[in-house]
Design a protein around this motif. Structure first.
Motif, PDB file in Angstrom:
ATOM      1  N   ASN A   1      -6.009 -10.519  -7.947  1.00 56.38           N
ATOM      2  CA  ASN A   1      -5.895  -9.554  -7.118  1.00 56.38           C
ATOM      3  C   ASN A   1      -7.483  -8.663  -8.419  1.00 56.38           C
ATOM      4  O   ASN A   1      -7.358  -7.621  -8.193  1.00 56.38           O
TER       5      ASN A   1
ATOM      6  N   THR B   1       0.644  -1.434  -0.037  1.00 55.98           N
ATOM      7  CA  THR B   1       0.063   0.246   0.109  1.00 55.98           C
ATOM      8  C   THR B   1       0.815   1.413  -0.255  1.00 55.98           C
ATOM      9  O   THR B   1       0.620   2.171  -1.155  1.00 55.98           O
TER      10      THR B   1
ATOM     11  N   ALA C   1     -11.145  -4.226   0.373  1.00 54.53           N
ATOM     12  CA  ALA C   1     -10.884  -5.253  -0.182  1.00 54.53           C
ATOM     13  C   ALA C   1      -9.343  -6.259   0.496  1.00 54.53           C
ATOM     14  O   ALA C   1      -9.693  -7.103  -0.561  1.00 54.53           O
ATOM     15  N   ILE C   2      -9.295  -6.039   1.007  1.00 50.76           N
ATOM     16  CA  ILE C   2      -8.163  -6.914   2.356  1.00 50.76           C
ATOM     17  C   ILE C   2      -8.329  -8.122   2.245  1.00 50.76           C
ATOM     18  O   ILE C   2      -8.216  -9.456   2.445  1.00 50.76           O
TER      19      ILE C   2
ATOM     20  N   THR D   1     -10.944  -1.278  -4.729  1.00 52.88           N
ATOM     21  CA  THR D   1     -10.827  -0.436  -4.865  1.00 52.88           C
ATOM     22  C   THR D   1     -10.811   0.522  -6.267  1.00 52.88           C
ATOM     23  O   THR D   1     -10.963   1.848  -5.769  1.00 52.88           O
TER      24      THR D   1
ATOM     25  N   ALA E   1      -9.078   1.369  -0.300  1.00 49.65           N
ATOM     26  CA  ALA E   1      -8.853  -0.161  -0.410  1.00 49.65           C
ATOM     27  C   ALA E   1      -8.275  -1.049   0.682  1.00 49.65           C
ATOM     28  O   ALA E   1      -7.991  -2.260   1.295  1.00 49.65           O
TER      29      ALA E   1
ATOM     30  N   THR F   1      -8.524 -10.319  -1.382  1.00 45.90           N
ATOM     31  CA  THR F   1      -6.704 -10.587  -1.073  1.00 45.90           C
ATOM     32  C   THR F   1      -6.471 -11.697  -0.289  1.00 45.90           C
ATOM     33  O   THR F   1      -5.931 -12.345  -1.415  1.00 45.90           O
TER      34      THR F   1
ATOM     35  N   ASN G   1      -9.863  -7.122  -6.055  1.00 44.14           N
ATOM     36  CA  ASN G   1      -9.253  -6.233  -4.852  1.00 44.14           C
ATOM     37  C   ASN G   1      -8.698  -5.037  -5.700  1.00 44.14           C
ATOM     38  O   ASN G   1      -9.518  -3.168  -6.034  1.00 44.14           O
TER      39      ASN G   1
END
Length: 138
Positions: free
Chosen positions: A74, A18, A107-108, A81, A104, A111, A77
């Motif tokens: 991803n 990040t 989305a953790i 995002t 973000a 992911t 993600n």
């Protein structure tokens, strides 16, 4: 390694990724529209994230199969995002400097689950050759 350690390592890699993404986003944003800066920063930081996720989070070898599948993991993600950045900036008038950080966070969990599936899934005999062995032998 337990799932708890994987989550902790994933979180640390995510923080590094990040930070990398955000620094690139800010720098690219000096010359590009915010969505273009977001897309390019995301793509560049994903390569570093792949190697950190492989070696540090899951302690496994990088293979071509994993490398090629990693961007697919991803995709969720990226979708979350990107939609989040758009919604936060264009619909909610949040400052584009902070919008990616907020987007973000949501989305953790997705992911993590997707990357764990790819990194720890079974390799076939054909895909066992690691990226580092391939590059070293050339």
């Amino acid at each position: 390694m337990t799932v708890t350690w994987q989550i902790l390592r994933f979180t640390l890699v995510g923080a590094v990724n990040t930070g990398t993404y955000y620094a690139l986003y800010i720098l690219l944003g000096l010359r590009l529209p915010y969505l273009a800066a977001h897309v390019l920063a995301f793509a560049l930081s994903m390569i570093g994230s792949f190697f950190l996720t492989t070696y540090f989070t899951y302690r496994t070898r990088p293979t071509w199969r994993k490398f090629l599948l990693f961007p697919l993991t991803n995709a969720a993600n990226f979708t979350i995002t990107t939609a989040g950045v758009y919604i936060l900036v264009d619909l909610l008038s949040i400052n584009p400097t902070y919008a990616p950080l907020i987007a973000a966070a949501s989305a953790i969990p997705i992911t993590f689950l997707l990357s764990r599936t790819i990194m720890l899934g079974p390799d076939t005999t054909r895909t066992r050759e690691s990226l580092t062995e391939t590059v070293a032998s050339k």
